[in-house]
Write an enzyme that holds these catalytic residues in place. Structure first.
Site, PDB file in Angstrom:
ATOM      1  CE  LYS A 118      30.341  39.748  37.274  1.00  0.00           C
ATOM      2  NZ  LYS A 118      30.480  41.029  37.900  1.00  0.00           N
ATOM      3  CE  LYS A 200      38.043  39.446  37.206  1.00  0.00           C
ATOM      4  NZ  LYS A 200      37.551  40.775  37.022  1.00  0.00           N
ATOM      5  CE  LYS A 203      35.865  45.152  43.692  1.00  0.00           C
ATOM      6  NZ  LYS A 203      34.784  45.021  42.708  1.00  0.00           N
TER       7      LYS A 203
END
Ligand code: ATP
Ligand code: LTN
Length: 335
Positions: A118, A200, A203
């Site tokens: 991140k 993966k 969203k």
């Protein structure tokens, strides 16, 4: 609480209100939440404090938190039987997180792959909350003395650091926290992106064709599955180099309960067109009851508020006990 509830093992999990959950969140985590809710004493939270790490617009965060809460109830979770709550409504989470911060080494937090990913992806906002994110997650879990934590495979490392922090605290101050076990479902552990099956399904992916949202319309689900990336072999079998088909087989297996050999047999001699159609129908059927219930609940804001209040009260009663115990053990002067 009756005797049977008291003896049940404790399950805790949480999900961030960062957008409508995907089929990956559903098969990897939420479906297990629902399945476990009958046999365990379950606590499920909307992790709104965690999502502050990505600095959402305040009005978006408020709306999404309500939506995520409705999504949890729409899974079929009973707010009386289970404890379904919003993390920030139980202030003990932040209080225990501070105490646990002091039992966490800088180096071990710096090794977390989610933190590294991140901060690489968002170099403009590498805040300290992002760094101590797993410590808050440890507080979420340890406050309730959870036995099991249902999560997707990507959260396994955060469960390991939770266990390390709990063991360290217990060793220094005496037994305080139960050491939790991860619960990772087999097939849905990692649902991959429909457009890039090496990564993966997420969203926050900028390409909506890469994921199926749990609230997508039936025709959108069909379209997305039909345009999923596959390979040129045109044989439905699980194997190396067939990430797209492997992923669709995993999804189909989760939705129908069929094993991989059964799926291979079912589509023997058939092409990817037939297979994709069957996968799409299975996903549509799997999500339909959930969508109907969600649309009913999201329009009943008073009921949602009532359930959230009940959830916060039930969670707080347990959380305050563990927090007081940890404060006492750590030597905080109590009156
Ligand atoms: P974001 O993309 O916003 O970082 P996310 O989609 O990865 O979020 P989280 O809110 O971080 O979702 O995760 C909620 C739960 O869903 C976690 O238990 C996580 O392990 C699980 N999960 C997330 N993505 C997948 C996936 N593709 N397959 C299986 N489980 C998943
Ligand atoms: N970090 C998790 C969400 C989360 C969680 C938790 C999961 C917050 N607190 C406690 C299990 C237990 C995520 O992003 N998936």
């Amino acid at each position: 609480m009756d005797n049977t509830t008291e003896k049940k093992k404790i399950v805790l999990s949480a999900i961030q209100p960062t957008g409508t959950p995907t089929l990956g969140n559903y098969l990897g985590a939420l479906k297990n939440w629902k399945n476990m809710s009958k046999d365990y004493n379950c606590l499920y939270a909307v992790a709104d404090l965690h999502s502050l790490t990505v600095r959402p617009e305040p009005q978006d965060l408020r709306r999404r938190t309500q939506e995520m809460y409705a999504i949890l109830l729409a899974l079929g979770l009973d707010p009386q039987e289970n404890t379904v709550f919003i993390q920030s409504h139980v202030p003990m989470h932040s209080e225990l997180a501070w105490i646990l911060n002091c039992s966490t080494q800088f180096g071990e937090a710096a090794r977390m792959t989610q933190f590294k990913d991140k901060s690489e992806k968002h170099p403009e906002n590498v805040n300290v909350g992002l760094f101590t994110y797993p410590v808050l997650m440890a507080a979420d879990i340890l406050l309730y003395q959870a036995d099991y934590v249902p999560i997707g495979a990507d959260q396994k490392q955060h469960l390991e650091i939770t266990r390390d922090i709990a063991e360290r605290f217990n060793n220094v101050y005496g037994n305080t926290f139960k050491i939790p076990e991860p619960f990772i479902g087999k097939v849905g552990a990692c649902v991959m992106s429909l457009q890039d099956p090496m990564h993966k399904m997420s969203k926050s992916d900028p390409n909506p064709k890469s994921y199926i949202s749990m609230l997508d319309d039936d025709n959108v689900i069909v379209k997305k599955i039909k345009s999923a990336v596959t390979d040129s072999e045109a044989v439905v079998r699980y194997g190396e180099g067939k990430d797209g088909i492997n992923n669709l087989m995993g999804i189909y297996s989760c939705c129908t309960g069929k094993t991989f050999p059964e799926i291979e047999k079912e589509f023997d001699g058939k092409g990817y067109g037939d297979f994709k159609q069957a996968v799409a129908e299975a996903v549509v059927a799997e999500l339909r009851p959930f969508k109907e219930e969600y649309n009913r609940l999201i329009n009943d804001k008073a009921y949602l508020a009532e359930c959230a209040k009940l959830g916060a009260e039930k969670a707080s009663r347990i959380a305050i006990r563990t927090l007081s115990k940890a404060q006492k053990k750590a030597g905080l002067f109590q009156i």
